[in-house]
Design a protein around this motif. Sequence first.
Motif, PDB file in Angstrom:
ATOM      1  N   ASN A 237       0.806  -1.217   0.000  1.00 22.03           N
ATOM      2  CA  ASN A 237       0.000   0.000   0.000  1.00 22.03           C
ATOM      3  C   ASN A 237       0.843   1.272   0.000  1.00 22.03           C
ATOM      4  OD1 ASN A 237      -2.414  -1.471   0.088  1.00 22.03           O
ATOM      5  ND2 ASN A 237      -2.199  -1.748   2.283  1.00 22.03           N
ATOM      6  N   LYS A 238       2.109   1.158  -0.301  1.00 20.84           N
ATOM      7  CA  LYS A 238       2.988   2.322  -0.348  1.00 20.84           C
ATOM      8  C   LYS A 238       2.964   2.926  -1.750  1.00 20.84           C
ATOM      9  CE  LYS A 238       5.182   1.560   3.668  1.00 20.84           C
ATOM     10  NZ  LYS A 238       4.295   1.766   4.753  1.00 20.84           N
ATOM     11  N   SER A 239       3.315   4.191  -1.818  1.00 20.12           N
ATOM     12  CA  SER A 239       3.414   4.867  -3.095  1.00 20.12           C
ATOM     13  C   SER A 239       4.680   4.395  -3.810  1.00 20.12           C
ATOM     14  CB  SER A 239       3.482   6.370  -2.851  1.00 20.12           C
ATOM     15  OG  SER A 239       3.721   7.049  -4.047  1.00 20.12           O
ATOM     16  N   PRO A 240       4.622   4.160  -5.126  1.00 19.73           N
ATOM     17  CA  PRO A 240       5.807   3.660  -5.831  1.00 19.73           C
ATOM     18  C   PRO A 240       6.805   4.769  -6.172  1.00 19.73           C
ATOM     19  CG  PRO A 240       4.002   3.820  -7.351  1.00 19.73           C
ATOM     20  CD  PRO A 240       3.459   4.190  -5.990  1.00 19.73           C
ATOM     21  N   GLU A 241       7.107   5.597  -5.192  1.00 18.24           N
ATOM     22  CA  GLU A 241       8.063   6.681  -5.385  1.00 18.24           C
ATOM     23  C   GLU A 241       9.219   6.499  -4.418  1.00 18.24           C
ATOM     24  OE1 GLU A 241       5.061  10.273  -6.559  1.00 18.24           O
ATOM     25  OE2 GLU A 241       5.420   9.869  -4.449  1.00 18.24           O
ATOM     26  N   ILE A 242      10.391   6.909  -4.827  1.00 23.87           N
ATOM     27  CA  ILE A 242      11.551   6.788  -3.956  1.00 23.87           C
ATOM     28  C   ILE A 242      11.557   7.917  -2.930  1.00 23.87           C
ATOM     29  CG2 ILE A 242      14.063   6.827  -3.882  1.00 23.87           C
ATOM     30  CD1 ILE A 242      14.014   5.482  -6.611  1.00 23.87           C
ATOM     31  N   MET A 243      11.285   9.140  -3.352  1.00 27.34           N
ATOM     32  CA  MET A 243      11.260  10.278  -2.434  1.00 27.34           C
ATOM     33  C   MET A 243       9.964  11.056  -2.662  1.00 27.34           C
ATOM     34  SD  MET A 243      15.342  11.127  -2.607  1.00 27.34           S
ATOM     35  CE  MET A 243      15.170  12.792  -2.890  1.00 27.34           C
ATOM     36  N   PRO A 244       8.848  10.620  -2.048  1.00 24.51           N
ATOM     37  CA  PRO A 244       7.552  11.247  -2.338  1.00 24.51           C
ATOM     38  C   PRO A 244       7.491  12.724  -1.950  1.00 24.51           C
ATOM     39  CG  PRO A 244       7.282   9.343  -0.881  1.00 24.51           C
ATOM     40  CD  PRO A 244       8.731   9.503  -1.140  1.00 24.51           C
ATOM     41  N   SER A 245       8.169  13.144  -0.884  1.00 26.10           N
ATOM     42  CA  SER A 245       8.095  14.552  -0.486  1.00 26.10           C
ATOM     43  C   SER A 245       8.766  15.454  -1.525  1.00 26.10           C
ATOM     44  CB  SER A 245       8.731  14.745   0.885  1.00 26.10           C
ATOM     45  OG  SER A 245      10.083  14.347   0.853  1.00 26.10           O
ATOM     46  N   VAL A 246       9.888  15.015  -2.080  1.00 31.11           N
ATOM     47  CA  VAL A 246      10.556  15.807  -3.118  1.00 31.11           C
ATOM     48  C   VAL A 246       9.716  15.811  -4.394  1.00 31.11           C
ATOM     49  CG1 VAL A 246      12.623  15.973  -4.553  1.00 31.11           C
ATOM     50  CG2 VAL A 246      12.825  15.370  -2.147  1.00 31.11           C
ATOM     51  N   ASN A 247       9.137  14.674  -4.755  1.00 27.44           N
ATOM     52  CA  ASN A 247       8.281  14.624  -5.942  1.00 27.44           C
ATOM     53  C   ASN A 247       7.069  15.525  -5.768  1.00 27.44           C
ATOM     54  OD1 ASN A 247       9.968  12.809  -7.151  1.00 27.44           O
ATOM     55  ND2 ASN A 247       8.757  11.021  -6.613  1.00 27.44           N
ATOM     56  N   GLY A 248       6.479  15.516  -4.569  1.00 21.16           N
ATOM     57  CA  GLY A 248       5.333  16.383  -4.305  1.00 21.16           C
ATOM     58  C   GLY A 248       5.705  17.853  -4.356  1.00 21.16           C
ATOM     59  N   PHE A 249       6.881  18.187  -3.894  1.00 20.14           N
ATOM     60  CA  PHE A 249       7.332  19.579  -3.908  1.00 20.14           C
ATOM     61  C   PHE A 249       7.434  20.107  -5.335  1.00 20.14           C
ATOM     62  CE2 PHE A 249      10.813  22.663  -4.149  1.00 20.14           C
ATOM     63  CZ  PHE A 249      10.334  23.641  -3.284  1.00 20.14           C
ATOM     64  N   PHE A 250       7.933  19.286  -6.251  1.00 18.85           N
ATOM     65  CA  PHE A 250       8.130  19.752  -7.619  1.00 18.85           C
ATOM     66  C   PHE A 250       6.911  19.559  -8.516  1.00 18.85           C
ATOM     67  CE2 PHE A 250      12.631  19.205  -6.418  1.00 18.85           C
ATOM     68  CZ  PHE A 250      13.055  20.496  -6.714  1.00 18.85           C
ATOM     69  N   THR A 251       5.967  18.708  -8.167  1.00 20.06           N
ATOM     70  CA  THR A 251       4.847  18.439  -9.057  1.00 20.06           C
ATOM     71  C   THR A 251       3.506  18.929  -8.547  1.00 20.06           C
ATOM     72  OG1 THR A 251       4.514  16.253  -8.075  1.00 20.06           O
ATOM     73  CG2 THR A 251       5.950  16.384 -10.009  1.00 20.06           C
ATOM     74  N   ASP A 252       3.390  19.309  -7.278  1.00 24.84           N
ATOM     75  CA  ASP A 252       2.112  19.739  -6.723  1.00 24.84           C
ATOM     76  C   ASP A 252       1.863  21.202  -7.103  1.00 24.84           C
ATOM     77  OD1 ASP A 252      -0.232  19.744  -5.383  1.00 24.84           O
ATOM     78  OD2 ASP A 252       0.654  19.850  -3.381  1.00 24.84           O
ATOM     79  N   PRO A 253       0.841  21.494  -7.925  1.00 19.89           N
ATOM     80  CA  PRO A 253       0.614  22.881  -8.343  1.00 19.89           C
ATOM     81  C   PRO A 253       0.126  23.779  -7.206  1.00 19.89           C
ATOM     82  CG  PRO A 253      -1.001  21.432  -9.339  1.00 19.89           C
ATOM     83  CD  PRO A 253      -0.051  20.569  -8.572  1.00 19.89           C
ATOM     84  N   SER A 254      -0.453  23.242  -6.138  1.00 18.79           N
ATOM     85  CA  SER A 254      -0.947  24.070  -5.059  1.00 18.79           C
ATOM     86  C   SER A 254       0.180  24.675  -4.228  1.00 18.79           C
ATOM     87  CB  SER A 254      -1.879  23.254  -4.146  1.00 18.79           C
ATOM     88  OG  SER A 254      -1.142  22.212  -3.526  1.00 18.79           O
TER      89      SER A 254
END
Length: 90
Positions: A71-88
């Motif tokens: 049930n984990k997200s298939p990302e290595i570093m989700p916080s960094v990915n969210g920082f660069f891809t989250d438009p909000s």
Amino acid sequence: MAPNRWLRPEVYPLFAATGVAVGICGLSLFRHITINPEVRVNKENRAAGILENFAEGEKYKEHFLRKFVRNKSPEIMPSVNGFFTDPSRN
């Protein structure tokens, strides 16, 4: 002459990476030989032929690591990915 050529400090990471790869291969081989339901090492088990033991195969397939990452997200570093891809965040 040869030890000076191969035992330079620049070669240590190569030896470490090769050692880790050999270790992973060894652990995988050990796991498959010892607990894989389709591998039979002793003569008595080989004589049994093909067994339809689905519960043992399911137990082998659903090991701890697979249950942990199910049930984990298939990302290595989700916080960094969210920082660069989250438009909000912009």
